[in-house]
Design an enzyme around this catalytic site. Structure first.
Site, PDB file in Angstrom:
ATOM      1  N   CYS A 276       0.814  -1.223   0.000  1.00 21.75           N
ATOM      2  CA  CYS A 276       0.000   0.000   0.000  1.00 21.75           C
ATOM      3  C   CYS A 276       0.847   1.272   0.000  1.00 21.75           C
ATOM      4  O   CYS A 276       0.625   2.183  -0.808  1.00 21.75           O
ATOM      5  CB  CYS A 276      -0.975  -0.012   1.185  1.00 21.75           C
ATOM      6  SG  CYS A 276      -0.214   0.082   2.820  1.00 21.75           S
ATOM      7  N   HIS A 324      -2.519   1.246   6.951  1.00 28.13           N
ATOM      8  CA  HIS A 324      -2.894   1.175   5.533  1.00 28.13           C
ATOM      9  C   HIS A 324      -3.057   2.585   4.988  1.00 28.13           C
ATOM     10  O   HIS A 324      -3.380   3.522   5.728  1.00 28.13           O
ATOM     11  CB  HIS A 324      -4.201   0.392   5.355  1.00 28.13           C
ATOM     12  CG  HIS A 324      -4.504   0.067   3.921  1.00 28.13           C
ATOM     13  ND1 HIS A 324      -3.793  -0.856   3.200  1.00 28.13           N
ATOM     14  CD2 HIS A 324      -5.431   0.572   3.059  1.00 28.13           C
ATOM     15  CE1 HIS A 324      -4.266  -0.942   1.974  1.00 28.13           C
ATOM     16  NE2 HIS A 324      -5.258  -0.071   1.859  1.00 28.13           N
ATOM     17  N   HIS A 336      -5.735   1.982  -4.241  1.00 24.66           N
ATOM     18  CA  HIS A 336      -4.863   1.409  -3.207  1.00 24.66           C
ATOM     19  C   HIS A 336      -4.475  -0.019  -3.565  1.00 24.66           C
ATOM     20  O   HIS A 336      -5.088  -0.658  -4.426  1.00 24.66           O
ATOM     21  CB  HIS A 336      -5.528   1.469  -1.828  1.00 24.66           C
ATOM     22  CG  HIS A 336      -6.663   0.495  -1.650  1.00 24.66           C
ATOM     23  ND1 HIS A 336      -6.891  -0.189  -0.472  1.00 24.66           N
ATOM     24  CD2 HIS A 336      -7.649   0.077  -2.504  1.00 24.66           C
ATOM     25  CE1 HIS A 336      -7.963  -0.964  -0.603  1.00 24.66           C
ATOM     26  NE2 HIS A 336      -8.436  -0.834  -1.820  1.00 24.66           N
TER      27      HIS A 336
END
Length: 362
Positions: A276, A324, A336
């Site tokens: 990510c 994240h 993402h």
């Protein structure tokens, strides 16, 4: 209806149609298949889900494992980044130490040459030799040379002392960097072990499921994201958001968009795969702005903004541990790299728990 409302409605409609394509009540586990007694289970066959455990419970367990893996991945990436910096610092210090030793050797040679010159002069110091001069002019010239020589000697000794002190400092710093390097190496190995264990545990749970159960599990995952996104949109989070992307923000979004469909791999920074924060850091690097490597460092170090001022290119940090990150692209959506087993994709910005928003080019 403006473009944002159209896109939001389109996303909602697609999600709703997707859910309708999978019949059956939400969160319901499929009818259990007849099981083989444990005593006659074929070797190597995947174990069935735990008795009484619904697919929704399995999904939540898998999600928790991947969340923990994401946190461990961040720890690994940070330790790796620091290890690389410390390795570079040690190399730099080693070069400075080599220069310091060479300088000390040079200064010692100069001091030795001065001593040998004095020896060739009969072993008498310049002051004693000057006292034997009868010519006044020669005497005055000699006084000037002695003063220059004394200053040169003093400067030589001062520089030698400073060079020795610098060398001692470089040696001490190098030792400290070695200790940090070793500490971060251990952290990196620990994080690597943990994230591999978490991913393996999640994959083991998935391996227990039949093909139909896996399809239903994916649908439950989409359903949970859809419900979270809908609740976020209904909260009015997007009300009044109309920020236009900066030139660098557009470049970052363009780069991220070009990575759609590439697989998630922990620790990866492209070009074939990403995690990510690998995706977001590389996107902004392509836009000409270097940012921290990990989502936790991006949250800690980049300027934070209110969500109502959000614009494309900004980074949305998720979960309470900032484990994240996704890039906002407008219309309530992000790009993402979700987790192992998934590809870089577009998702609802509110489909996960938002911690906050940061802006790399503020």
């Amino acid at each position: 209806m403006n473009r944002r409302h159209c896109a939001t409605a389109a996303i909602t409609l697609v999600c709703a149609l997707t859910l309708l394509a999978f019949p059956g009540p939400a969160f319901a586990a499929p009818e259990p298949a007849p099981t083989t007694p444990a005593s006659v289970t074929k070797p190597g066959a995947p174990a069935p889900p735990a008795p009484g455990q619904s697919l929704e419970q399995v999904r939540m367990e898998i999600d928790a494992l991947y969340r923990k893996a994401a946190s461990a991945t961040d720890a690994y990436n940070l330790a790796e980044e620091r290890t690389e910096k410390q390795s570079a610092e040690i190399v730099k210090l080693a070069q400075e130490m080599a220069k310091g030793r060479a300088r000390i050797e040079e200064l010692k040679n100069r001091a030795g040459a001065a001593a040998r010159a004095q020896y060739r002069g009969g072993g008498l110091p310049p002051e004693a030799q000057l006292a034997l001069v009868d010519d006044p002019q020669l005497f005055l010239d000699g006084v000037g040379r002695i003063e220059q020589g004394q200053k040169a000697t003093k400067d030589l000794l001062t520089e030698l002392t400073r060079a020795q002190a610098d060398l001692a400092t470089y040696t001490k710093d190098a030792s400290a960097q070695w200790e940090k390097l070793e500490a971060n190496r251990l952290k990196k190995e620990k994080a690597k072990k943990e994230l591999k264990e978490r991913i393996a545990a999640a994959q083991k749970l998935e391996d227990r499921l039949e093909e139909q159960e896996l399809a239903r599990l994916l649908e439950l995952e989409k359903q949970a994201q859809y419900q979270a996104q809908t609740a976020w949109l209904n909260s009015g989070a997007l009300k009044g958001i109309s920020g236009k992307a900066s030139e660098q923000g557009l470049k970052a979004v363009r780069f991220a968009t070009q990575q759609l469909g590439k697989p998630y791999v922990w620790g990866a920074e492209g070009p074939g795969s990403y995690d990510c924060s690998g995706l977001t850091s590389q996107a902004w690097a392509a836009a000409g702005r270097g940012i921290p490597r990990t989502s936790q460092e991006q949250w800690r170090l980049l300027p934070r903004i209110d969500i109502k001022n959000m614009r494309p290119g900004d980074l949305i940090i998720y979960h309470s541990d900032a484990s994240h990150v996704g890039m906002y692209i407008g219309d309530g959506a992000i790009i993402h790299a979700p987790r192992p087993g998934r590809n870089v994709t577009i998702a609802g910005a509110g489909s996960m728990s938002i911690l906050g928003v940061v802006r790399p080019d503020k």
